[in-house]
Design an enzyme around this catalytic site. Structure first.
Site, PDB file in Angstrom:
ATOM      1  N   ALA A 174       0.837  -1.208   0.000  1.00  0.00           N
ATOM      2  CA  ALA A 174       0.000   0.000   0.000  1.00  0.00           C
ATOM      3  C   ALA A 174       0.863   1.245   0.000  1.00  0.00           C
ATOM      4  CB  ALA A 174      -0.929  -0.009   1.216  1.00  0.00           C
ATOM      5  N   TYR A 175       1.897   1.253   0.837  1.00  0.00           N
ATOM      6  CA  TYR A 175       2.808   2.391   0.886  1.00  0.00           C
ATOM      7  C   TYR A 175       3.492   2.588  -0.464  1.00  0.00           C
ATOM      8  CZ  TYR A 175       6.542   5.463   2.576  1.00  0.00           C
ATOM      9  OH  TYR A 175       7.400   6.522   2.753  1.00  0.00           O
ATOM     10  N   SER A 176       4.017   1.513  -1.040  1.00  0.00           N
ATOM     11  CA  SER A 176       4.710   1.613  -2.323  1.00  0.00           C
ATOM     12  C   SER A 176       3.772   2.101  -3.426  1.00  0.00           C
ATOM     13  CB  SER A 176       5.303   0.248  -2.704  1.00  0.00           C
ATOM     14  OG  SER A 176       6.230  -0.201  -1.738  1.00  0.00           O
TER      15      SER A 176
END
Length: 268
Positions: A174-176
């Site tokens: 999700a962060y990436s």
């Protein structure tokens, strides 16, 4: 707390790259720094004020805002806002305009990491929260400030993405993904505003030891360090130095750009 080395009189440390300027290149400029009560945002806000800017720190925590104002001193306005709420962002923009009399600079640094787990096991609610803060919230902030910048015929927007948005970190999908989207948004908006004396760029730091580390597992922190050829984490001062150049008048022929600050990790 304000990281060591940040303050009115910046110094130089060759190994850590903590080069500072005592000029007043932001004299008269009005800036917003989201997530400005801690970490990279706090470092950027501190440097902007030290170089003459009036700064509105946008953050969710009243206590953190008060502490940041006390640490930095004059030239700072605290605005409590949840950037995932577009109406709250618009209200914060209006409050900032009233307090500062204009908006010349936006540094969008607010963000969260989310859990460290595989994509197929990633909790749906956690995915939505990461995207809502890192992408949607950043979009709302970019969207809100542009009309004021257009009316003033000047602007500098700097979005904080991540090296994870270029490479993709395992166990951080999700962060990436959200940070990759920030890169795409930056490129689109930069092209849209290219003829309006408003530049839009982003930075892609590798890991920098800030309170966001508290959201990560130790194995994930160790993984990020192992990927940095310089063999150390970046410093807040190093990232702030690059952001502040991108936020300055000197950055006049660069827009839609993606700037690496990763200790050599970037692969493109």
């Amino acid at each position: 707390m304000i990281p060591e080395g940040i303050g009115r009189d910046w110094h130089r440390n060759g190994r850590e790259g903590q080069a500072v300027s005592s000029d007043r290149r932001f004299q008269g400029r009005k800036a917003i720094v989201t997530g400005g009560a801690s970490g990279i945002g706090l470092g950027v806000a501190t440097r902007l004020v030290s170089e003459g800017a009036q700064v509105a720190i946008w953050d969710m925590s009243p206590g953190a805002l008060a502490k940041a104002r006390d640490m930095i001193g004059g030239g700072v306005t605290g605005v409590r806002v949840d950037i995932t709420d577009p109406d709250a962002v618009q209200a914060a923009q209006e409050e900032t305009l009233s307090a500062l009399g204009g908006i010349d600079i936006l540094v969008a640094s607010a963000g969260i990491t989310g859990p460290n787990t595989t994509t197929w096991e990633y909790p749906i609610d956690a995915w939505r929260k990461v995207v809502d803060v890192n992408l949607n919230g950043l979009f709302y902030c970019n969207r809100a400030v542009v009309p004021s910048m257009l009316s003033g015929a000047y602007g500098r927007i700097v979005n904080v993405a991540s090296i994870a948005g270029k490479e993709g970190n395992p166990n951080a999908s999700a962060y990436s993904a959200s940070k990759a989207a920030v890169i795409g948004l930056t490129k689109s908006l930069g092209k849209e505003l290219a003829k309006n004396n408003i530049t839009v760029n982003c930075v892609t730091p590798a890991a920098v030891r800030t309170p966001i580390f508290d959201q990560m597992s130790q194995p994930h922190i160790d993984y990020m360090l192992s990927k940095i050829p310089m063999g150390r984490f970046g410093t807040i001062e190093e990232v702030a130095a690059l952001i502040c150049w991108l936020a300055s008048e000197e950055c006049s022929f660069t827009t839609g750009g993606v700037f690496d600050v990763s200790g050599g990790r970037a692969t493109y």
